[in-house]
Structure formats: C-alpha cells, structure tokens
Design an enzyme around this catalytic site. Structure first.
Site, PDB file in Angstrom:
ATOM      1  N   TYR A  26       0.790  -1.227   0.000  1.00 25.90           N
ATOM      2  CA  TYR A  26       0.000   0.000   0.000  1.00 25.90           C
ATOM      3  C   TYR A  26       0.829   1.287   0.000  1.00 25.90           C
ATOM      4  O   TYR A  26       0.269   2.376  -0.029  1.00 25.90           O
ATOM      5  CB  TYR A  26      -0.955  -0.010   1.206  1.00 25.90           C
ATOM      6  CG  TYR A  26      -1.924  -1.188   1.174  1.00 25.90           C
ATOM      7  CD1 TYR A  26      -2.851  -1.309   0.139  1.00 25.90           C
ATOM      8  CD2 TYR A  26      -1.891  -2.179   2.151  1.00 25.90           C
ATOM      9  CE1 TYR A  26      -3.726  -2.388   0.085  1.00 25.90           C
ATOM     10  CE2 TYR A  26      -2.775  -3.258   2.111  1.00 25.90           C
ATOM     11  CZ  TYR A  26      -3.678  -3.357   1.076  1.00 25.90           C
ATOM     12  OH  TYR A  26      -4.547  -4.418   1.018  1.00 25.90           O
ATOM     13  N   HIS A 109      -8.411   1.941  -5.647  1.00 22.85           N
ATOM     14  CA  HIS A 109      -7.637   1.011  -4.817  1.00 22.85           C
ATOM     15  C   HIS A 109      -6.163   1.301  -5.039  1.00 22.85           C
ATOM     16  O   HIS A 109      -5.742   1.477  -6.190  1.00 22.85           O
ATOM     17  CB  HIS A 109      -7.912  -0.446  -5.189  1.00 22.85           C
ATOM     18  CG  HIS A 109      -9.356  -0.807  -5.050  1.00 22.85           C
ATOM     19  ND1 HIS A 109      -9.926  -1.072  -3.830  1.00 22.85           N
ATOM     20  CD2 HIS A 109     -10.341  -0.899  -5.966  1.00 22.85           C
ATOM     21  CE1 HIS A 109     -11.210  -1.329  -4.014  1.00 22.85           C
ATOM     22  NE2 HIS A 109     -11.495  -1.216  -5.295  1.00 22.85           N
TER      23      HIS A 109
HETATM   24  C1  DQA Z   1      -7.600  -1.930  -1.075  1.00 22.43           C
HETATM   25  C2  DQA Z   1      -7.671  -3.363  -1.590  1.00 22.43           C
HETATM   26  C3  DQA Z   1      -8.593  -4.207  -0.743  1.00 22.43           C
HETATM   27  O1  DQA Z   1      -8.657  -5.540  -1.247  1.00 22.43           O
HETATM   28  C4  DQA Z   1      -8.085  -4.260   0.684  1.00 22.43           C
HETATM   29  O2  DQA Z   1      -8.981  -4.982   1.492  1.00 22.43           O
HETATM   30  C5  DQA Z   1      -7.822  -2.915   1.239  1.00 22.43           C
HETATM   31  C6  DQA Z   1      -7.225  -1.885   0.396  1.00 22.43           C
HETATM   32  C7  DQA Z   1      -6.548  -1.099  -1.834  1.00 22.43           C
HETATM   33  O3  DQA Z   1      -6.595   0.124  -1.707  1.00 22.43           O
HETATM   34  O4  DQA Z   1      -5.688  -1.647  -2.527  1.00 22.43           O
HETATM   35  O5  DQA Z   1      -8.002  -2.699   2.427  1.00 22.43           O
HETATM   36  O6  DQA Z   1      -8.860  -1.321  -1.254  1.00 22.43           O
END
Ligand code: DQA
Length: 157
Positions: A26, A109
C-alpha cells in the site's frame, strides 16, 4: 469565493493505517498526507473535500446517507471518491448507500486487486462506478479528483 463544490472522499477499513500497513503493498504515504494533498489540489479548483474514514460499515452508511440525502442541498456533495477497502468485496449495504445518493462515484484502490488473491477480484461497487482506478498507489486518488474537476465542473469554471 466560497466553494460550493464538494466532493466526498470515503476511505474504508484499515486505511487509517496507511504508511504503516503492509507498505510493500500500500506504499508509505499516510492517509493524512493523501487527504491533505487532495484538499490542496481541490482548493485550486474551488472544490471542498469532505473526508470520512471508518472501520465500521454502518458508520460509513450513516454518514453517506446524512451528507448525501439529509443535508440541506448546499451542504451536499456533487460526487464521491471511494476506496471501500475490505468492504469492496463484502458490502451490499455500502453499495446501496452510494447508489441511494444518486451521485457519480469513482472507486479507487492503491493495489491492483486483480493481481492479488482471487476474492479481491470481485467488487460490489465497480458496475455502478463512473470508473475504477487500481494499482497506481495513492496517485489513484489524485487521478480520480482530476477526472471530476475536469468533467464534473467543466462547464461551470
Ligand atoms: C484496497 C484493496 C482491498 O482488497 C483491501 O482490502 C484494502 C485496500 C486497496 O486500496 O488496494 O483494504 O482497497
């Protein structure tokens, strides 16, 4: 001039941990950094960003409903940028809350959800979204804002 343009930014569960949470997936930018950056950019276009983050599905549903339908019209928002996080793959009620507002939304995402575990490939939001941005890290939020600024408010600048 007082901005009368508002975009709601919604972040789901665990995104308050950005910067510390699995940075190899992330990134190292914090949520405060992202929100601050978006607010600064938005200000240049006379747009207010209203931000909500919660780990509680019902709290997000309540807030979206309040701001989207119950607030006086001048306090309501024009569009939504949402990273539903884990709720992406589970939440019918959050999907319903968004569609109930009737406002356009972009799903963001940080990671590429199609290149991870199979359960992440399904989203309860994508078919209702104006667009979906994933895998571009926190820049995805900026791209979503850029889209709304140039398309939504295009004829009003
Ligand atoms: C997310 C991807 C999701 O699968 C995950 O549960 C997240 C973050 C992303 O920003 O990549 O919490 O939304």
């Amino acid at each position: 001039m007082t901005p009368n343009r508002k975009i709601l930014l919604v972040n789901g569960a665990n995104l308050h941990l950005l910067g510390k949470r699995e940075p190899h997936i992330y990134g190292s930018t914090t949520l405060d950094d992202i929100v601050g950056r978006l607010k600064n950019t938005a200000k240049k276009y006379n747009v207010d960003i209203l931000h909500i983050q919660s780990n509680h599905e019902g709290e997000l549903v309540d807030k979206i409903g309040e701001l989207g339908l119950l607030a006086p019209p001048h306090e309501q928002f024009d569009a939504i940028i949402i990273n539903p996080a884990g709720f992406t793959h589970t939440s019918v009620i959050l999907r319903d809350a968004l569609t109930a507002t009737g406002k356009p939304f972009i799903e963001v995402h940080l990671s590429n959800i199609h290149a991870r575990e199979p359960f992440r490939t399904h989203s309860y939001f994508s078919d209702k979204a104006v667009g979906v941005i994933c895998g571009l890290g926190d820049k995805g939020y900026d791209f979503a804002l850029d889209y709304f600024v140039t398309h939504l408010y295009q004829d009003k600048t």
